[in-house]
Enzyme design. Sequence first.
Site, mmCIF file in Angstrom:
data_model
loop_
_atom_site.group_PDB
_atom_site.id
_atom_site.type_symbol
_atom_site.label_atom_id
_atom_site.label_comp_id
_atom_site.label_asym_id
_atom_site.label_seq_id
_atom_site.Cartn_x
_atom_site.Cartn_y
_atom_site.Cartn_z
ATOM 1 N N ASP A 1 0.843 -1.204 0.000
ATOM 2 C CA ASP A 1 0.000 0.000 0.000
ATOM 3 C C ASP A 1 0.876 1.252 0.000
ATOM 4 O O ASP A 1 1.992 1.236 0.525
ATOM 5 C CB ASP A 1 -0.913 -0.025 1.238
ATOM 6 N N ARG B 1 -0.177 8.993 -10.260
ATOM 7 C CA ARG B 1 -0.275 7.794 -9.402
ATOM 8 C C ARG B 1 0.434 6.576 -10.009
ATOM 9 O O ARG B 1 1.053 5.789 -9.296
ATOM 10 C CB ARG B 1 -1.754 7.424 -9.191
ATOM 11 N N ASN C 1 -10.583 -3.098 -6.796
ATOM 12 C CA ASN C 1 -9.714 -2.157 -7.517
ATOM 13 C C ASN C 1 -10.198 -1.799 -8.927
ATOM 14 O O ASN C 1 -9.699 -0.861 -9.539
ATOM 15 C CB ASN C 1 -8.269 -2.684 -7.598
ATOM 16 N N TRP C 2 -11.208 -2.527 -9.449
ATOM 17 C CA TRP C 2 -11.771 -2.174 -10.765
ATOM 18 C C TRP C 2 -12.432 -0.806 -10.722
ATOM 19 O O TRP C 2 -12.676 -0.200 -11.766
ATOM 20 C CB TRP C 2 -12.806 -3.223 -11.204
ATOM 21 N N GLU D 1 0.357 -13.007 12.750
ATOM 22 C CA GLU D 1 0.877 -11.829 13.443
ATOM 23 C C GLU D 1 0.879 -10.683 12.429
ATOM 24 O O GLU D 1 1.265 -10.878 11.270
ATOM 25 C CB GLU D 1 2.311 -12.083 13.933
HETATM 26 C C1 FPP Z 1 -1.721 0.144 -3.382
HETATM 27 O O1 FPP Z 1 -1.307 1.478 -3.490
HETATM 28 C C2 FPP Z 1 -1.137 -0.667 -4.426
HETATM 29 C C3 FPP Z 1 -1.841 -1.311 -5.396
HETATM 30 C C4 FPP Z 1 -3.310 -1.251 -5.485
HETATM 31 C C5 FPP Z 1 -1.218 -2.104 -6.447
HETATM 32 C C6 FPP Z 1 0.085 -2.765 -6.146
HETATM 33 C C7 FPP Z 1 0.736 -3.058 -7.426
HETATM 34 C C8 FPP Z 1 2.047 -3.006 -7.703
HETATM 35 C C9 FPP Z 1 3.085 -2.745 -6.723
HETATM 36 C C10 FPP Z 1 2.533 -3.208 -9.100
HETATM 37 C C11 FPP Z 1 2.173 -4.511 -9.781
HETATM 38 C C12 FPP Z 1 2.366 -5.723 -8.967
HETATM 39 C C13 FPP Z 1 3.123 -6.818 -9.227
HETATM 40 C C14 FPP Z 1 3.030 -7.960 -8.280
HETATM 41 C C15 FPP Z 1 4.062 -6.953 -10.344
HETATM 42 P P1 FPP Z 1 -2.403 2.621 -3.634
HETATM 43 O O2 FPP Z 1 -2.483 2.966 -5.089
HETATM 44 O O3 FPP Z 1 -3.699 2.200 -3.029
HETATM 45 O O4 FPP Z 1 -1.712 3.763 -2.816
HETATM 46 P P2 FPP Z 1 -2.422 4.930 -1.978
HETATM 47 O O5 FPP Z 1 -3.209 4.280 -0.873
HETATM 48 O O6 FPP Z 1 -1.254 5.724 -1.479
HETATM 49 O O7 FPP Z 1 -3.275 5.695 -2.946
#
Ligand code: FPP
Length: 263
Positions: A37, A50, A85-86, A220
């Site tokens: 996150d 982003r 997430n969609w 944990e």
């Molecule tokens: C959360 O950050 C992150 C995600 C929803 C996606 C995670 C994906 C990657 C790291 C790249 C692709 C993955 C792989 C395994 C190759 P957020 O966008 O919710 O951040 P925020 O809360 O700060 O807005």
Amino acid sequence: MASEELLAWIPPGHPDRELALQVAPDRMPAHVAIIMDGNGRWAAQRHLPRVEGHRAGIDAVRDTVEASARLGLGVLTLYAFSVENWKRPKAEVSTLMSLLKRYLRSELNTLLSNNIRFQVIGRVDELAPDVRDELAAAEARTAANTGMCFNIALNYGGRAEIVDAARRAIREGIRPDDLDEARFASLLYTGGQADPDLLIRTSGEMRVSNFLLWQIAYAEIWVTDTLWPDFRRQHLLEAVLAYQKRDRRYGGIAAPPVAAGVK
Ligand code: FPP
């Protein structure tokens, strides 16, 4: 002391060596699950779009996967894309999918040379065909590997997974009296794998976010303020060391201290 594979990867004099040397190999978590996150906030802090946070997050994925394999974890699960997430802007979703495809192509050799088995968990059939093909190819190429299992949770939801397991039980004609916790767990996407001992969440948020709801019953939890794109081997080692200091009770009472000389 951590595994030779890990120490061989950390240059002499690097501060991570100190951390690695403190890890107790006999108290390793069998399965570590991570809620990645903070990509958006990482980008916002730099006045970037982003998607640049997601792009930078790939370096963290790369480092964490290799560190986990070298550390000797049995399973690493990364939460890459949830069923919720969609709802994000279309362009962000398509960038995430492209990054995933690119990651799989560029990292296949690292997965193979580290004996890592790759697996997707989630409602894969709802993903676009090109993404499914890429995922299936990486699963097939790494299927014979015997080292760490690397799960990517994609189009994943913990409640959806439980519903899918219940549907599977019905489809397979399992009788109610034959369904106990162990049998039900075997029907989950993670069937056959150990439950996570350690759940890591980055960016300081104190939520479980519909991740591995069944499997984290006794995990944990370790939360760091570090944003995902900045997460590295050092943070994984810090999490494992914190885990090794925890007193796990599984609903029971703390084990009494062992008196000196008493067996
Ligand atoms: C959360 O950050 C992150 C995600 C929803 C996606 C995670 C994906 C990657 C790291 C790249 C692709 C993955 C792989 C395994 C190759 P957020 O966008 O919710 O951040 P925020 O809360 O700060 O807005």
